[in-house]
Design a protein around this motif. Sequence first.
Motif, PDB file in Angstrom:
ATOM      1  N   UNK A 350       0.922  -1.283  -0.018  1.00 15.61           N
ATOM      2  CA  UNK A 350       0.153   0.036  -0.148  1.00 15.61           C
ATOM      3  C   UNK A 350       1.120   1.206   0.005  1.00 15.61           C
ATOM      4  N   UNK A 351       0.440   2.098  -0.634  1.00 16.64           N
ATOM      5  CA  UNK A 351       1.073   3.663  -0.962  1.00 16.64           C
ATOM      6  C   UNK A 351       0.237   4.557  -0.298  1.00 16.64           C
ATOM      7  N   UNK A 352       0.658   4.735   1.040  1.00 16.81           N
ATOM      8  CA  UNK A 352      -0.223   5.787   1.940  1.00 16.81           C
ATOM      9  C   UNK A 352      -0.237   7.083   1.331  1.00 16.81           C
ATOM     10  N   UNK A 353       1.026   7.774   1.178  1.00 18.56           N
ATOM     11  CA  UNK A 353       1.100   9.079   0.837  1.00 18.56           C
ATOM     12  C   UNK A 353       2.507   9.276   0.166  1.00 18.56           C
ATOM     13  N   UNK A 354       2.676  10.122  -0.971  1.00 23.52           N
ATOM     14  CA  UNK A 354       3.791  10.503  -1.662  1.00 23.52           C
ATOM     15  C   UNK A 354       4.009  12.099  -1.368  1.00 23.52           C
ATOM     16  N   UNK A 355       5.302  12.392  -1.340  1.00 20.87           N
ATOM     17  CA  UNK A 355       5.668  13.766  -1.314  1.00 20.87           C
ATOM     18  C   UNK A 355       6.912  14.025  -1.982  1.00 20.87           C
ATOM     19  N   UNK A 374       9.450  10.882  -1.797  1.00 21.40           N
ATOM     20  CA  UNK A 374       9.619  10.358  -0.351  1.00 21.40           C
ATOM     21  C   UNK A 374       8.089   9.832  -0.171  1.00 21.40           C
ATOM     22  N   UNK A 375       7.999   8.521   0.481  1.00 21.55           N
ATOM     23  CA  UNK A 375       6.629   8.218   0.297  1.00 21.55           C
ATOM     24  C   UNK A 375       6.362   7.313   1.777  1.00 21.55           C
ATOM     25  N   UNK A 376       5.242   7.351   2.225  1.00 31.14           N
ATOM     26  CA  UNK A 376       4.882   6.441   3.355  1.00 31.14           C
ATOM     27  C   UNK A 376       4.156   5.268   2.781  1.00 31.14           C
ATOM     28  N   UNK A 377       4.753   3.928   3.096  1.00 35.86           N
ATOM     29  CA  UNK A 377       4.285   2.880   2.476  1.00 35.86           C
ATOM     30  C   UNK A 377       4.218   1.739   3.567  1.00 35.86           C
ATOM     31  N   UNK A 378       3.528   0.623   3.190  1.00 35.42           N
ATOM     32  CA  UNK A 378       3.391  -0.520   3.817  1.00 35.42           C
ATOM     33  C   UNK A 378       3.940  -1.713   2.818  1.00 35.42           C
TER      34      UNK A 378
END
Length: 571
Positions: A350-355, A374-378
């Motif tokens: 899962x890709x939660x957010x991308x910056x 930069x990304x927040x992922x699972x």
Amino acid sequence: MTQLNETRDTLKIVVVGHVDHGKSTVIGRLLYDTDSLPEGTVNKVKKIAKETGKPFEYAYLLDAFEEEQKQGITIDTTQLQFRTKKRDYVIIDAPGHKEFLKNMISGAANAEAGFLIIDAKEGVQEQSKRHAYILSLLGIKKVYVVLNKMDLVDYSQEIYETIKKEMTEFLADLKVYPIDYIPVSAYFGENILHPSEKLKWFKGNSFVGAMDAIETEKGLEDKPLRFPIQDVYKFDDRRIIAGRIESGRIKVGDKITIYPEGKKTTVKSIAYWAERDKKDVAVAGESTGIIVEDEFFNKRGEVIAFEEDKPSISNSFRANVFWMGKNDLVKNKKYKIKLSSQEVEGEIEEIIGIVDSSSLDSKVNSGKIKQNDVAEVIITTNEDVVFDKFADSHVTGRFVIVDGYDVAGGGIIVDAEERRELKELQTFTFETLKARGDIFEEFYYNVEEFSIDQYKDFNKSYTVGDEIPISGESYKYPESFDVLVLRDKVAIKIRNKIITEIITLDQYGFTGYPLTNGRGFAIQAFTQPEFEKFMKEYSKTDERREVEFLNQWVKFDTYRRVIFHNNFWDI
């Protein structure tokens, strides 16, 4: 400049904030008030300001300090060193967000605490929130918010409280909880080194006082034991478990647990070559070998710890990644995840957010993470891994992502996720032995992505006596051959399509039958001497020599070929 004393306690901090909010002025004033500037710097900067008709700014001192460092005071110009009476400090500062995040996530720099600068007159701006997001991305928990330019709002407590309330609400969503909000006027030096008379209503520490109040993390030796296994060597009747102790200490007689399986045993002795090297204790930072009471099958990637301070064990975790690959980082594609000495296949679930790392602007979640994002992922892996939160352990909380043969990204683990139901891969198993059945994976050329991808079926385990499929779309093996799964240290003998034996690599001897490695690539060893040379060179191969070793000994197209495919993920 006062020389830094290496024996003193050192704390690394990161200072973030928009330039217009006075970040450079705050750092410049900090260097000035703590007498950390090279001799003559202040007079030199004042002289230049006068000659150019500009008013003197403390921000200019930071530029001068960095210029001085480029001349040889320090190698890394992004790290500014200064000291207070209590300890030494390193301010981690980078010319751009991209470089800064890359250094932090890849491990080139580590900060224990963060200071976020906000202009008291402008209040909380979008850029302030983006910089707060940096601290959240990096998992930094010891955070102070510094309200600068209080002189422009007449040192108003009311404005201070308003900004504090707004920022606290925003930061709570990022799970960042500041230790305090410090009002200062960097230009006038108010509440930088000493408490300010103009801010009598503020009962907290000055900027420097707050820094000095931060408790440094415990030394690595005093942290929970983390001993990733690098390899297992057999000498005479001894099996030596070798690796580097990343934190904690281990001694003869300790009852240890080997994860992820949770095998328990006792340390019998610490290996040594000469009598003068004999010892009963090994500590963090040391590369060592131990001999244990029980004859377990141990392998590279397992982690030794104490049960009372055990690490997290799961096949899923939440992470922040910095992507440097030429190809996009995408969901449902297999990548190699390297975490301490562990190497496993994993995918972005899962890709939660991308910056955007340059501007810190949030990007539309397209399902693809592009270069320098930069990304927040699972992340979910094909087998259990052993890890810690990055905030608790930098070594076992940091990983790299390998795309093909290239290290294409780095990441830090924010938290463990609930265990996903493991997708059972094709495997070979017999009693306590287990090896991945990668010889059954198919190779497809994805014409849309211009890349070669691997696909493997799931939910099939083979053991002694089973018949194996010797051919697929992209592979065809002989009816009798031996498979050497080097990474799992297991050998499989196949005769007339039937598995006749599954043994450890140590027990295997050359049989004269064709050989493949664990992926079905032909091993170019056709005689006993060639086999002995192959095994000897493999034992000496590390990551730097892996490509050279494979090119010399392994051939892809003997039993395999690549199939063209339009849409690989629909297979």
